[in-house]
Motif scaffolding. Sequence first.
Motif, PDB file in Angstrom:
ATOM      1  N   GLY A 176       0.811  -1.206   0.000  1.00  0.00           N
ATOM      2  CA  GLY A 176       0.000   0.000   0.000  1.00  0.00           C
ATOM      3  C   GLY A 176       0.848   1.261   0.000  1.00  0.00           C
ATOM      4  O   GLY A 176       2.003   1.258   0.445  1.00  0.00           O
ATOM      5  N   LEU A 177       0.257   2.330  -0.494  1.00  0.00           N
ATOM      6  CA  LEU A 177       0.892   3.645  -0.502  1.00  0.00           C
ATOM      7  C   LEU A 177       0.040   4.612   0.306  1.00  0.00           C
ATOM      8  O   LEU A 177      -1.193   4.576   0.222  1.00  0.00           O
ATOM      9  N   PRO A 178       0.643   5.489   1.097  1.00  0.00           N
ATOM     10  CA  PRO A 178      -0.127   6.449   1.895  1.00  0.00           C
ATOM     11  C   PRO A 178      -0.727   7.539   1.021  1.00  0.00           C
ATOM     12  O   PRO A 178      -0.370   7.683  -0.162  1.00  0.00           O
ATOM     13  N   PRO A 179      -1.630   8.352   1.563  1.00  0.00           N
ATOM     14  CA  PRO A 179      -2.210   9.453   0.758  1.00  0.00           C
ATOM     15  C   PRO A 179      -1.178  10.455   0.251  1.00  0.00           C
ATOM     16  O   PRO A 179      -1.396  11.098  -0.779  1.00  0.00           O
ATOM     17  N   ALA A 180      -0.049  10.605   0.966  1.00  0.00           N
ATOM     18  CA  ALA A 180       0.966  11.564   0.518  1.00  0.00           C
ATOM     19  C   ALA A 180       1.613  11.146  -0.798  1.00  0.00           C
ATOM     20  O   ALA A 180       2.172  11.985  -1.507  1.00  0.00           O
ATOM     21  N   ALA A 181       1.543   9.854  -1.143  1.00  0.00           N
ATOM     22  CA  ALA A 181       2.165   9.390  -2.382  1.00  0.00           C
ATOM     23  C   ALA A 181       1.383   9.804  -3.614  1.00  0.00           C
ATOM     24  O   ALA A 181       1.939   9.808  -4.721  1.00  0.00           O
ATOM     25  N   LEU A 182       0.108  10.170  -3.452  1.00  0.00           N
ATOM     26  CA  LEU A 182      -0.681  10.550  -4.618  1.00  0.00           C
ATOM     27  C   LEU A 182      -0.128  11.823  -5.262  1.00  0.00           C
ATOM     28  O   LEU A 182      -0.097  11.942  -6.494  1.00  0.00           O
ATOM     29  N   GLY A 183       0.312  12.788  -4.460  1.00  0.00           N
ATOM     30  CA  GLY A 183       0.839  14.029  -5.009  1.00  0.00           C
ATOM     31  C   GLY A 183       2.210  13.911  -5.611  1.00  0.00           C
ATOM     32  O   GLY A 183       2.705  14.886  -6.199  1.00  0.00           O
TER      33      GLY A 183
ATOM     34  N   GLY B 193      -5.103   7.036  -0.114  1.00  0.00           N
ATOM     35  CA  GLY B 193      -4.118   5.987  -0.297  1.00  0.00           C
ATOM     36  C   GLY B 193      -4.595   4.960  -1.315  1.00  0.00           C
ATOM     37  O   GLY B 193      -5.727   5.006  -1.794  1.00  0.00           O
ATOM     38  N   MET B 194      -3.736   4.030  -1.616  1.00  0.00           N
ATOM     39  CA  MET B 194      -4.083   3.026  -2.621  1.00  0.00           C
ATOM     40  C   MET B 194      -3.290   1.752  -2.351  1.00  0.00           C
ATOM     41  O   MET B 194      -2.239   1.769  -1.693  1.00  0.00           O
ATOM     42  N   HIS B 195      -3.822   0.661  -2.843  1.00  0.00           N
ATOM     43  CA  HIS B 195      -3.145  -0.624  -2.820  1.00  0.00           C
ATOM     44  C   HIS B 195      -2.754  -0.985  -4.252  1.00  0.00           C
ATOM     45  O   HIS B 195      -3.549  -0.814  -5.182  1.00  0.00           O
ATOM     46  N   ILE B 196      -1.550  -1.512  -4.409  1.00  0.00           N
ATOM     47  CA  ILE B 196      -1.034  -1.906  -5.713  1.00  0.00           C
ATOM     48  C   ILE B 196      -0.729  -3.399  -5.661  1.00  0.00           C
ATOM     49  O   ILE B 196      -0.001  -3.864  -4.770  1.00  0.00           O
ATOM     50  N   HIS B 197      -1.302  -4.145  -6.602  1.00  0.00           N
ATOM     51  CA  HIS B 197      -1.128  -5.596  -6.673  1.00  0.00           C
ATOM     52  C   HIS B 197      -0.395  -5.935  -7.974  1.00  0.00           C
ATOM     53  O   HIS B 197      -0.879  -5.608  -9.064  1.00  0.00           O
ATOM     54  N   PHE B 198       0.741  -6.588  -7.842  1.00  0.00           N
ATOM     55  CA  PHE B 198       1.526  -7.050  -8.983  1.00  0.00           C
ATOM     56  C   PHE B 198       1.239  -8.539  -9.171  1.00  0.00           C
ATOM     57  O   PHE B 198       1.606  -9.353  -8.316  1.00  0.00           O
ATOM     58  N   MET B 199       0.599  -8.893 -10.269  1.00  0.00           N
ATOM     59  CA  MET B 199       0.172 -10.268 -10.527  1.00  0.00           C
ATOM     60  C   MET B 199       1.062 -10.874 -11.602  1.00  0.00           C
ATOM     61  O   MET B 199       1.190 -10.321 -12.700  1.00  0.00           O
ATOM     62  N   THR B 200       1.675 -11.994 -11.273  1.00  0.00           N
ATOM     63  CA  THR B 200       2.598 -12.677 -12.167  1.00  0.00           C
ATOM     64  C   THR B 200       2.025 -14.044 -12.543  1.00  0.00           C
ATOM     65  O   THR B 200       0.971 -14.458 -12.053  1.00  0.00           O
ATOM     66  N   ASN B 201       2.754 -14.743 -13.401  1.00  0.00           N
ATOM     67  CA  ASN B 201       2.338 -16.079 -13.814  1.00  0.00           C
ATOM     68  C   ASN B 201       2.961 -17.168 -12.967  1.00  0.00           C
ATOM     69  O   ASN B 201       2.887 -18.355 -13.340  1.00  0.00           O
TER      70      ASN B 201
END
Length: 300
Positions: free
Chosen positions: A244-251, A268-276
């Motif tokens: 996850g990234l905090p709200p400060a990362a958006l700017g 804030g946001m969550h980032i999911h890296f999906m692989t094979n």
Amino acid sequence: MSAQAAARAPRLATTAGRSVRRTKPAPTAKPLKRDEKGVPIPHVNVIVRDTHRNRLADHYFHTLQDDLMYMTYVHEPTARKPPRPVRLAYDPNDPYTKHRYNPPLGGNRWPKQPPPPSAPDNVIQLERIQIHTQIKGATSSRTNLLGPIMALRAISGANEKAGGQHTAEGVQLVKGRKNLQGWVRPGIPVGVKVDLKGPQMYDFLSVLVEFVLPRLRDFQGVVMEGPSGRLDKMSSASGVVSFGLPPAALGLFPQIEVNFDAYPQTFGMHIHFMTNAKGVGAQNRARALLSGFQIPFARS
């Protein structure tokens, strides 16, 4: 001046203001047809192609792919044994238990399956990136989702059927599935998400590792579990790395930083890296792939 020249002079004067060639009136343009949303449909099929090769994609196919093949290679001199047949709790041929729930004995064996054999055609690679955010105020008013929708569109550059690509889904609404203490009800939008594939995925990854993570304060890396963690857990065998990234990362995204006043509320946001990657230790192979893209990791 002769009589013939005098008779020709008025005729030349009258034809000086107009063209000698025959002209046709300008054709009237037909109005464009419109779709169900009121957007005009052009007369030609407009498809946007890639204008340049992506730098991170070239880095993977020319350098990182060979390194990952060397790092994750497991030599198997003999062929693998056939998998053990699944034993069910009840006999499927028994008429008394035909319609009964029949789970396999020993529970779910999916996370304990071995990884596929090492070969050049199944080297681990990144399939898609999903950006997800949840807004608490969306349950009271749906207008609170307009800011996150516009922000994710600016960050990802994804839009529904953009560039004539019918597989482009754009930013999607995340709706509740269960009733949680009267706060979330089924069918109510609670957040937004976007899936990135292909060049857009590598463009977002390059912006993330070059502009956002280096300027993020107090960021030591993506936290990993200790070395004593089991490799046959459900999360370890999925091949998905999330953080996850905090709200400060958006700017810190250039697309948001150039027009930061247009987004009154950060999130804030969550980032999911999906692989094979699949099987035992798939998440560790996914971390090795992301570390090749300069994403740092740190022990907890």
